[in-house]
Design a protein around this motif. Structure first.
Motif, PDB file in Angstrom:
ATOM      1  N   THR A 102     -13.244   1.618  -5.180  1.00  0.00           N
ATOM      2  CA  THR A 102     -11.820   1.394  -4.964  1.00  0.00           C
ATOM      3  C   THR A 102     -11.488   1.747  -3.518  1.00  0.00           C
ATOM      4  O   THR A 102     -11.901   2.785  -3.012  1.00  0.00           O
ATOM      5  CB  THR A 102     -10.972   2.251  -5.925  1.00  0.00           C
ATOM      6  N   THR A 103     -10.755   0.859  -2.871  1.00  0.00           N
ATOM      7  CA  THR A 103     -10.301   1.076  -1.505  1.00  0.00           C
ATOM      8  C   THR A 103      -8.832   1.453  -1.551  1.00  0.00           C
ATOM      9  O   THR A 103      -8.069   0.844  -2.300  1.00  0.00           O
ATOM     10  CB  THR A 103     -10.485  -0.205  -0.666  1.00  0.00           C
ATOM     11  N   LYS A 104      -8.455   2.448  -0.742  1.00  0.00           N
ATOM     12  CA  LYS A 104      -7.061   2.885  -0.678  1.00  0.00           C
ATOM     13  C   LYS A 104      -6.651   3.046   0.772  1.00  0.00           C
ATOM     14  O   LYS A 104      -7.473   3.409   1.612  1.00  0.00           O
ATOM     15  CB  LYS A 104      -6.871   4.245  -1.350  1.00  0.00           C
ATOM     16  N   PHE A 105      -5.369   2.797   1.028  1.00  0.00           N
ATOM     17  CA  PHE A 105      -4.800   3.165   2.324  1.00  0.00           C
ATOM     18  C   PHE A 105      -3.294   3.317   2.175  1.00  0.00           C
ATOM     19  O   PHE A 105      -2.688   2.807   1.231  1.00  0.00           O
ATOM     20  CB  PHE A 105      -5.168   2.164   3.427  1.00  0.00           C
ATOM     21  N   THR A 106      -2.724   4.071   3.106  1.00  0.00           N
ATOM     22  CA  THR A 106      -1.277   4.242   3.147  1.00  0.00           C
ATOM     23  C   THR A 106      -0.786   3.958   4.558  1.00  0.00           C
ATOM     24  O   THR A 106      -1.512   4.146   5.535  1.00  0.00           O
ATOM     25  CB  THR A 106      -0.827   5.668   2.751  1.00  0.00           C
ATOM     26  N   GLU A 107       0.436   3.512   4.631  1.00  0.00           N
ATOM     27  CA  GLU A 107       1.153   3.338   5.892  1.00  0.00           C
ATOM     28  C   GLU A 107       2.587   3.795   5.648  1.00  0.00           C
ATOM     29  O   GLU A 107       3.096   3.676   4.526  1.00  0.00           O
ATOM     30  CB  GLU A 107       1.146   1.871   6.348  1.00  0.00           C
ATOM     31  N   SER A 108       3.228   4.311   6.685  1.00  0.00           N
ATOM     32  CA  SER A 108       4.597   4.794   6.519  1.00  0.00           C
ATOM     33  C   SER A 108       5.428   4.509   7.755  1.00  0.00           C
ATOM     34  O   SER A 108       4.893   4.224   8.831  1.00  0.00           O
ATOM     35  CB  SER A 108       4.595   6.292   6.212  1.00  0.00           C
ATOM     36  N   ILE A 109       6.746   4.616   7.561  1.00  0.00           N
ATOM     37  CA  ILE A 109       7.702   4.416   8.658  1.00  0.00           C
ATOM     38  C   ILE A 109       8.968   5.195   8.324  1.00  0.00           C
ATOM     39  O   ILE A 109       9.260   5.427   7.138  1.00  0.00           O
ATOM     40  CB  ILE A 109       7.990   2.908   8.862  1.00  0.00           C
ATOM     41  N   ILE A 110       9.698   5.587   9.341  1.00  0.00           N
ATOM     42  CA  ILE A 110      10.984   6.262   9.167  1.00  0.00           C
ATOM     43  C   ILE A 110      12.087   5.232   9.400  1.00  0.00           C
ATOM     44  O   ILE A 110      12.095   4.525  10.409  1.00  0.00           O
ATOM     45  CB  ILE A 110      11.159   7.427  10.168  1.00  0.00           C
ATOM     46  N   ILE A 111      13.022   5.171   8.451  1.00  0.00           N
ATOM     47  CA  ILE A 111      14.144   4.232   8.537  1.00  0.00           C
ATOM     48  C   ILE A 111      15.442   5.043   8.583  1.00  0.00           C
ATOM     49  O   ILE A 111      15.621   5.988   7.820  1.00  0.00           O
ATOM     50  CB  ILE A 111      14.129   3.248   7.348  1.00  0.00           C
ATOM     51  N   GLU A 112      16.332   4.629   9.460  1.00  0.00           N
ATOM     52  CA  GLU A 112      17.597   5.329   9.690  1.00  0.00           C
ATOM     53  C   GLU A 112      18.650   4.955   8.642  1.00  0.00           C
ATOM     54  O   GLU A 112      19.750   4.536   8.987  1.00  0.00           O
ATOM     55  CB  GLU A 112      18.119   5.035  11.110  1.00  0.00           C
ATOM     56  N   ARG A 113      18.314   5.144   7.396  1.00  0.00           N
ATOM     57  CA  ARG A 113      19.233   4.929   6.272  1.00  0.00           C
ATOM     58  C   ARG A 113      18.818   5.870   5.147  1.00  0.00           C
ATOM     59  O   ARG A 113      17.670   6.300   5.075  1.00  0.00           O
ATOM     60  CB  ARG A 113      19.191   3.482   5.753  1.00  0.00           C
ATOM     61  N   TRP A 125       5.481   2.136  -3.518  1.00  0.00           N
ATOM     62  CA  TRP A 125       6.400   2.381  -2.416  1.00  0.00           C
ATOM     63  C   TRP A 125       7.093   3.689  -2.754  1.00  0.00           C
ATOM     64  O   TRP A 125       7.717   3.819  -3.819  1.00  0.00           O
ATOM     65  CB  TRP A 125       7.462   1.301  -2.336  1.00  0.00           C
ATOM     66  N   THR A 126       7.007   4.646  -1.862  1.00  0.00           N
ATOM     67  CA  THR A 126       7.679   5.941  -2.047  1.00  0.00           C
ATOM     68  C   THR A 126       8.746   6.074  -0.973  1.00  0.00           C
ATOM     69  O   THR A 126       8.511   5.742   0.189  1.00  0.00           O
ATOM     70  CB  THR A 126       6.663   7.098  -1.951  1.00  0.00           C
ATOM     71  N   PHE A 127       9.902   6.575  -1.374  1.00  0.00           N
ATOM     72  CA  PHE A 127      11.049   6.714  -0.483  1.00  0.00           C
ATOM     73  C   PHE A 127      11.402   8.199  -0.406  1.00  0.00           C
ATOM     74  O   PHE A 127      12.020   8.743  -1.329  1.00  0.00           O
ATOM     75  CB  PHE A 127      12.232   5.908  -1.028  1.00  0.00           C
ATOM     76  N   ASN A 128      10.983   8.853   0.674  1.00  0.00           N
ATOM     77  CA  ASN A 128      11.196  10.292   0.834  1.00  0.00           C
ATOM     78  C   ASN A 128      12.447  10.552   1.666  1.00  0.00           C
ATOM     79  O   ASN A 128      12.543  10.095   2.808  1.00  0.00           O
ATOM     80  CB  ASN A 128       9.990  10.935   1.530  1.00  0.00           C
ATOM     81  N   THR A 141      15.048   8.006   5.864  1.00  0.00           N
ATOM     82  CA  THR A 141      14.097   7.859   4.766  1.00  0.00           C
ATOM     83  C   THR A 141      12.720   7.555   5.327  1.00  0.00           C
ATOM     84  O   THR A 141      12.572   6.678   6.186  1.00  0.00           O
ATOM     85  CB  THR A 141      14.511   6.704   3.827  1.00  0.00           C
ATOM     86  N   GLU A 142      11.719   8.269   4.820  1.00  0.00           N
ATOM     87  CA  GLU A 142      10.336   7.904   5.105  1.00  0.00           C
ATOM     88  C   GLU A 142       9.881   6.984   3.975  1.00  0.00           C
ATOM     89  O   GLU A 142       9.943   7.357   2.799  1.00  0.00           O
ATOM     90  CB  GLU A 142       9.432   9.129   5.153  1.00  0.00           C
ATOM     91  N   VAL A 143       9.449   5.781   4.333  1.00  0.00           N
ATOM     92  CA  VAL A 143       8.937   4.819   3.354  1.00  0.00           C
ATOM     93  C   VAL A 143       7.416   4.819   3.477  1.00  0.00           C
ATOM     94  O   VAL A 143       6.886   4.630   4.569  1.00  0.00           O
ATOM     95  CB  VAL A 143       9.483   3.403   3.590  1.00  0.00           C
ATOM     96  N   VAL A 144       6.745   5.036   2.344  1.00  0.00           N
ATOM     97  CA  VAL A 144       5.282   5.082   2.327  1.00  0.00           C
ATOM     98  C   VAL A 144       4.768   4.000   1.383  1.00  0.00           C
ATOM     99  O   VAL A 144       5.142   3.965   0.212  1.00  0.00           O
ATOM    100  CB  VAL A 144       4.766   6.464   1.855  1.00  0.00           C
ATOM    101  N   PHE A 145       3.949   3.095   1.921  1.00  0.00           N
ATOM    102  CA  PHE A 145       3.236   2.103   1.118  1.00  0.00           C
ATOM    103  C   PHE A 145       1.859   2.670   0.812  1.00  0.00           C
ATOM    104  O   PHE A 145       1.184   3.163   1.714  1.00  0.00           O
ATOM    105  CB  PHE A 145       2.993   0.832   1.922  1.00  0.00           C
ATOM    106  N   LEU A 146       1.434   2.566  -0.427  1.00  0.00           N
ATOM    107  CA  LEU A 146       0.053   2.883  -0.811  1.00  0.00           C
ATOM    108  C   LEU A 146      -0.509   1.669  -1.522  1.00  0.00           C
ATOM    109  O   LEU A 146       0.127   1.144  -2.441  1.00  0.00           O
ATOM    110  CB  LEU A 146      -0.005   4.084  -1.754  1.00  0.00           C
ATOM    111  N   TYR A 147      -1.658   1.212  -1.064  1.00  0.00           N
ATOM    112  CA  TYR A 147      -2.378   0.147  -1.747  1.00  0.00           C
ATOM    113  C   TYR A 147      -3.714   0.706  -2.221  1.00  0.00           C
ATOM    114  O   TYR A 147      -4.377   1.439  -1.483  1.00  0.00           O
ATOM    115  CB  TYR A 147      -2.657  -1.032  -0.819  1.00  0.00           C
ATOM    116  N   ALA A 148      -4.086   0.347  -3.427  1.00  0.00           N
ATOM    117  CA  ALA A 148      -5.400   0.702  -3.983  1.00  0.00           C
ATOM    118  C   ALA A 148      -5.925  -0.537  -4.693  1.00  0.00           C
ATOM    119  O   ALA A 148      -5.222  -1.128  -5.515  1.00  0.00           O
ATOM    120  CB  ALA A 148      -5.277   1.868  -4.959  1.00  0.00           C
TER     121      ALA A 148
END
Length: 150
Positions: free
Chosen positions: A3-14, A95-98, A105-112
Motif C-alpha cells: 500500500t502506498t500512502k502520502f499526504t499533502e496539506s495547505i492553510i486556507i484563510e477561512r 480530507w481533514t479540516f483542522n 483551516t489546515e486542509v490535509v489530503f491523505l491518499y492510500a
C-alpha cells in the motif's frame, strides 16, 4: 502488494465550516478542481454525505466511482473506491479540516492505494504525478475559496 500512502496539506484563510462546505459542494466542484472534468453525485443524491456514491473523471479520462465512508462536518471526510481504473487494486482518500487560530483551516489530503501488477512496477512515477496533482488541487481550492466573500 504494498500500500502506498502520502499526504499533502495547505492553510486556507477561512474557518473549517466554510472550507468543508465549499469543497463538498458538487455544484462548485468543477469551478475549482482543475484535475477533474466530471464530478457527479450518483443515484439521485443532492449533496455529499456518508453512503453517497460519486463519479469523478480526471482530465486524463480515468474515472472512479467512490463512496463516502465517513462524513463528519466540518472535520473529516473519507472515501473508498468502489469501481475505478484497473491500475488500482484499492484506493482510499480522506480530507481533514483542522481549525487553526485566526479563522484559518489546515486542509490535509491523505491518499492510500494499492496498484495491480504491472502498474506496481512504476508506482513511484505514478505517486509523483498524483502528489503533484494533489498539491495543485489544494492550491486551486485555496485560491478559489479565498476569492469568495467571507
Amino acid at each position: 502488494m504494498k500500500t502506498t500512502k502520502f499526504t499533502e496539506s495547505i492553510i486556507i484563510e477561512r474557518v473549517p465550516e466554510v472550507v468543508f462546505d465549499f469543497s463538498k459542494d458538487y455544484t462548485k466542484r468543477l469551478g475549482w478542481d482543475t484535475f477533474l472534468r466530471k464530478a457527479d453525485l450518483l443515484f439521485g443524491a443532492k449533496e455529499a454525505a456518508k453512503g453517497v456514491k460519486t463519479l469523478c473523471v480526471a482530465k486524463n479520462g480515468y474515472g472512479m466511482v467512490t463512496e463516502y465512508v465517513s462524513f463528519n462536518r466540518p472535520k473529516v471526510t473519507a472515501i473508498k473506491m468502489t469501481d475505478g481504473p484497473y491500475m488500482f487494486k484499492s484506493f482510499l482518500g480522506s480530507w481533514t479540516f483542522n481549525e487553526m487560530q485566526g479563522g484559518r483551516t489546515e486542509v490535509v489530503f491523505l491518499y492510500a492505494y494499492e496498484f495491480r501488477f504491472p502498474f506496481s512496477l512504476i508506482s513511484s512515477v505514478i505517486k509523483s504525478k498524483l502528489q503533484r496533482e494533489v498539491k495543485k488541487r489544494l492550491l486551486d481550492l485555496k485560491n478559489n475559496i479565498e476569492k469568495e466573500p467571507s
